[in-house]
Motif scaffolding. Structure first.
Motif, mmCIF file in Angstrom:
data_model
loop_
_atom_site.group_PDB
_atom_site.id
_atom_site.type_symbol
_atom_site.label_atom_id
_atom_site.label_comp_id
_atom_site.label_asym_id
_atom_site.label_seq_id
_atom_site.Cartn_x
_atom_site.Cartn_y
_atom_site.Cartn_z
ATOM 1 N N VAL A 74 -2.770 0.039 -3.785
ATOM 2 C CA VAL A 74 -1.884 -1.115 -3.829
ATOM 3 C C VAL A 74 -1.078 -1.050 -5.121
ATOM 4 O O VAL A 74 -1.639 -0.927 -6.211
ATOM 5 C CB VAL A 74 -2.685 -2.429 -3.750
ATOM 6 N N VAL A 81 0.865 -1.181 0.000
ATOM 7 C CA VAL A 81 0.000 0.000 0.000
ATOM 8 C C VAL A 81 0.903 1.233 0.000
ATOM 9 O O VAL A 81 1.732 1.406 0.897
ATOM 10 C CB VAL A 81 -0.928 0.015 1.227
ATOM 11 N N PHE A 113 2.257 -2.468 5.356
ATOM 12 C CA PHE A 113 1.208 -3.003 4.486
ATOM 13 C C PHE A 113 1.802 -3.433 3.150
ATOM 14 O O PHE A 113 1.725 -2.733 2.139
ATOM 15 C CB PHE A 113 0.099 -1.972 4.275
ATOM 16 N N LEU A 146 -4.649 -6.829 0.759
ATOM 17 C CA LEU A 146 -4.320 -5.412 0.903
ATOM 18 C C LEU A 146 -5.424 -4.493 0.402
ATOM 19 O O LEU A 146 -5.664 -3.431 0.993
ATOM 20 C CB LEU A 146 -3.013 -5.116 0.160
ATOM 21 N N LEU A 191 -3.065 -11.747 4.530
ATOM 22 C CA LEU A 191 -2.560 -11.601 3.172
ATOM 23 C C LEU A 191 -2.344 -12.983 2.549
ATOM 24 O O LEU A 191 -2.104 -13.951 3.240
ATOM 25 C CB LEU A 191 -1.232 -10.827 3.178
#
Length: 349
Positions: free
Chosen positions: A16, A6, A99, A325, A349
């Motif tokens: 993303v 991210v 992230f 994400l 994830l």
């Protein structure tokens, strides 16, 4: 080699993207992420443009060590499960940020996970643990859980149903303090189950004076996990004074108007714990090596408390809207809308 992460694009927008796998630095570890936890600071970096274009977002993660830098002193090895804190939205080093599928994190500030802690529970630890360390221990001066007090002193935790408040209640109890907290009534029993002696409705117009009466005007320590507790904490602290710590700067004028004897507010900024210089809010913050030395010690204490089963994660709200994400980005809207209480959004994830 690329990975997905991210990334901050412009004020109000993150997305993303495919980005290079972050380079391993000497004091860092490269980690393959299994789950991420969401914090208000994540969306604030996006909406307030606290980050630069290209900076990776996110602070809380759980994952598996891929590689360990040469200057990491704790005994981490490839394959270890770890969790902790990353500096998301770092203007100084854009590759920091949790992230992503592959990330780098400051090695000695992380927590090696025991088998009794799940990936999703572990993704709630990072920001909360370092913030508890700064607020309750560095600022308010509670004795560490390894050397608990044997007294009848109270500490007030305002925002007890936030993830940080939930961990704070448990740490304060382990340090030998009696805890009073504020929250919405539907979270009262939950917080008492974690160790709060009494919980008060933060929306009550008399909540400050009710806490002062309950603690017999002897409350000397107040910790604000929201930044919105100025009148409540000032009214609850002893009329003779007490110390006020906060994770977000509260209204100092309101505090003094209610209780001119308050010591504070004393504000902390979690990013300091990594012992590196950084830029935020148009200011340059110098490196604070002593903060890093403390967090090395404090995360080791937290690790042992997890091994001993003495810390419970906040209730995990898992994969609201889906995993991955992209869904985590949507989850930030839930935080923006103040739709999360008594738990923490976590995405696998």
């Amino acid at each position: 080699m690329t990975t997905k992460a991210v990334v901050f694009v412009e004020k109000g927008k993150a997305e993303v993207q495919d980005v290079p796998v972050p380079k391993l630095r000497d004091e860092y570890m490269r980690v393959r992420v299994k789950a991420v936890g969401l914090n208000p600071t994540d969306w604030k970096h996006i909406d307030m443009a606290i980050a630069d274009a290209g900076a990776r977002i996110g602070c809380d993660y759980c994952g598996v060590v891929e590689e360990v830098g040469s200057k990491v002193t704790k005994k981490f090895a490839k394959g270890d499960r770890v969790a902790g804190f990353a500096h998301g939205g770092d203007r100084t080093q854009h590759e920091n940020g949790a992230f992503g599928h592959q990330i780098v994190v400051k090695g000695d500030a992380q927590i090696k996970l025991p088998d009794n802690v799940s990936d999703t529970d572990a993704a709630t630890l990072g920001v909360s643990v370092v913030t508890v360390g700064q607020g309750l221990y560095r600022t308010l001066g509670l004795p560490l859980p390894t050397e608990p007090a044997h007294n009848e002193d109270y500490v007030l935790i305002h925002g007890g149903s936030t993830a940080t408040g939930i961990y704070g209640i448990q740490f304060a109890r382990l340090s030998g303090y009696k805890v009073v907290a504020t929250a919405s009534p539907h979270n009262f029993d939950y917080l008492k189950g974690l160790g709060a002696e009494q919980v008060f409705d933060y929306k009550s117009p008399t909540v400050g004076e009710d806490i002062r009466k309950y603690t017999d005007n002897k409350l000397k320590l107040g910790w604000d996990c929201t930044g919105s507790g100025s009148k409540i904490i000032a009214g609850a602290l002893s009329s003779d004074g007490g110390k006020y710590a906060a994770i977000i700067p509260p209204n100092e004028d309101e505090i003094k108007s209610v209780n001119p004897n308050v010591d504070g507010p004393h504000n902390t900024l979690g990013y300091a714990v990594l012992g590196e210089s950084f830029s935020k809010f148009g200011k340059d913050f110098p490196a604070q090596p002593e903060e890093f030395e403390f967090v090395k010690k404090f995360t080791s204490i937290a690790q042992q408390l997890l091994v001993d089963g003495k810390l419970k994660a906040p209730r995990v709200i898992l994969n609201r809207g889906g995993s991955g994400l992209e869904s985590a980005l949507k989850g930030l809207d839930e935080l923006r809308g103040n739709k999360v209480s008594g738990g923490k959004l976590v995405y696998t994830l």
